[in-house]
Design a protein around this motif. Structure first.
Motif, short mmCIF file in Angstrom:
data_model
loop_
_atom_site.label_atom_id
_atom_site.label_comp_id
_atom_site.label_asym_id
_atom_site.label_seq_id
_atom_site.Cartn_x
_atom_site.Cartn_y
_atom_site.Cartn_z
N ASP A 17 -25.78 92.17 38.43
CA ASP A 17 -25.32 92.13 39.81
C ASP A 17 -24.14 93.08 39.99
OD1 ASP A 17 -24.65 91.57 42.41
OD2 ASP A 17 -23.88 89.56 42.00
N CYS A 18 -24.37 94.14 40.78
CA CYS A 18 -23.32 95.12 41.09
C CYS A 18 -23.15 95.23 42.60
CB CYS A 18 -23.68 96.49 40.51
SG CYS A 18 -23.89 96.51 38.73
N SER A 19 -23.47 94.15 43.31
CA SER A 19 -23.50 94.21 44.78
C SER A 19 -22.12 94.36 45.39
CB SER A 19 -24.17 92.94 45.33
OG SER A 19 -23.52 91.77 44.87
N ARG A 70 -20.51 105.10 46.23
CA ARG A 70 -20.27 106.31 45.43
C ARG A 70 -19.67 106.04 44.05
NH1 ARG A 70 -19.12 111.66 48.83
NH2 ARG A 70 -20.12 111.13 50.81
N HIS A 71 -19.39 104.77 43.76
CA HIS A 71 -18.78 104.46 42.46
C HIS A 71 -19.83 104.49 41.36
CE1 HIS A 71 -16.09 102.69 39.53
NE2 HIS A 71 -17.01 101.76 39.25
N ALA A 72 -19.49 105.08 40.22
CA ALA A 72 -20.37 105.08 39.04
C ALA A 72 -19.85 104.04 38.07
CB ALA A 72 -20.40 106.46 38.39
N ILE A 73 -20.60 102.98 37.86
CA ILE A 73 -20.12 101.87 37.04
C ILE A 73 -20.02 102.29 35.58
CG2 ILE A 73 -21.06 100.15 38.62
CD1 ILE A 73 -23.25 99.67 36.52
N GLY A 74 -19.11 101.64 34.86
CA GLY A 74 -18.88 101.95 33.46
C GLY A 74 -19.44 100.89 32.52
N ALA A 113 -21.19 107.41 30.61
CA ALA A 113 -20.83 106.52 29.50
C ALA A 113 -21.72 105.29 29.46
CB ALA A 113 -19.36 106.12 29.61
N ALA A 114 -21.96 104.70 30.62
CA ALA A 114 -22.82 103.52 30.67
C ALA A 114 -24.25 103.88 30.28
CB ALA A 114 -22.79 102.91 32.07
N ALA A 115 -24.74 105.04 30.74
CA ALA A 115 -26.08 105.49 30.35
C ALA A 115 -26.16 105.67 28.85
CB ALA A 115 -26.43 106.78 31.08
N GLY A 116 -25.11 106.26 28.26
CA GLY A 116 -25.09 106.44 26.81
C GLY A 116 -25.09 105.13 26.05
N ASP A 131 -28.08 108.08 39.42
CA ASP A 131 -26.78 108.74 39.49
C ASP A 131 -26.18 108.49 40.87
OD1 ASP A 131 -26.11 110.52 37.05
OD2 ASP A 131 -28.25 110.88 37.38
N ALA A 132 -24.87 108.29 40.92
CA ALA A 132 -24.21 108.00 42.18
C ALA A 132 -24.32 109.17 43.15
CB ALA A 132 -22.73 107.67 41.94
N PHE A 133 -24.30 108.86 44.44
CA PHE A 133 -24.38 109.88 45.50
C PHE A 133 -23.33 110.96 45.28
CE2 PHE A 133 -23.06 111.58 49.62
CZ PHE A 133 -24.29 111.99 50.14
N GLY A 134 -23.73 112.19 45.48
CA GLY A 134 -22.82 113.32 45.35
C GLY A 134 -22.87 114.00 44.00
#
Length: 239
Positions: free
Chosen positions: A96-98, A103-107, A156-159, A177-180
């Motif tokens: 849950d990341c609601s 635009r935030h890229a979670i870690g 980093a999270a993808a890795g 990937d986050a917008f932008g």
């Protein structure tokens, strides 16, 4: 030998609930700006005296709810028809990341917090991130809310997911990937390691932390991805 009667009974059981995670393919749905729109043209019609009804379709490999295959970002990477079918079935974690900001890229910390509360992500799991972006899917064209400002996954999270040997990573947004983002680090890290990416999933917010995911993408020869039907198998809610 598999007990087919027991398997059929399991899916008919009131203790099992199926959640459709798929957006219907429709001409008015949002698409990536450089991709063709989905079109459905009537070719044979009962009203015209034809014996059957039939439509011609035009769409991207990445239309609607879909998988990205490694070929999408990796030259000579595996195409969607080269993925072993077993990859499309298995345990699914939904994070849950609601509450994450646009635009935030979670870690990595977001994933570690999930594990602390719900249990470890295992090798072979599919990991999905519920940002709540599917709530914008049915807004009328030009789909301003869905096509802008979505959050996503950091490199980093993808890795970290690659190190955990997950089989799929996905979300309810247009891109993981986050917008932008212009470098698409999550795509490059995941697809470079052979991890499939799921995008434009629906109703992730209805799922418990763990479920069983069944996905059936179209086996497009040489395809960089494919639309699919996705179903989550979950236990019935307990009172």
């Amino acid at each position: 030998m598999m007990d087919l009667d027991a398997l059929a009974a399991l899916f008919r059981s009131p203790q099992v609930r199926l959640v459709d995670l798929t957006h219907p393919l429709a001409p008015d749905m949002p698409v990536w700006p450089t991709h063709p729109r989905f079109t459905q043209e009537l070719i044979e019609s009962y009203d015209r005296g034809d014996v059957a009804c039939n439509h011609a379709l035009c769409m991207s490999e990445h239309s609607g709810t879909h998988f990205d295959a490694p070929l999408h970002f990796v030259r000579d990477g595996a195409a969607i028809d080269q993925i072993e079918p077993l990859r499309f079935f298995g345990r699914m974690a939904t994070i849950d990341c609601s509450k994450v900001a646009p635009r935030h890229a979670i870690g990595i910390e977001t994933i570690l917090d999930f594990e602390t509360r719900h249990g470890a992500i295992r090798p072979g799991d599919a990991v999905f991130f519920h940002f709540g972006w599917d709530a914008h899917w049915t807004e009328p064209a030009p789909h301003v809310a869905f096509l802008a400002d979505w959050p996503g996954l950091s490199e980093a999270a993808a890795g970290w997911l690659v190190e955990r040997q997950v089989r799929i990573a996905g979300s309810d947004c247009l891109s993981l990937d986050a917008f932008g983002s212009t470098e698409f680090p999550a795509h490059r890290r995941l697809l470079g390691a052979g991890v499939l990416i799921g995008e434009n999933f629906a109703r992730l917010g209805e799922l418990p932390p763990f479920a069983f995911l069944v996905t059936l993408p179209l086996p497009i020869r040489g395809g960089s991805g494919a639309p699919l039907r996705a179903i989550a198998v979950v236990g019935a809610p307990t009172s």
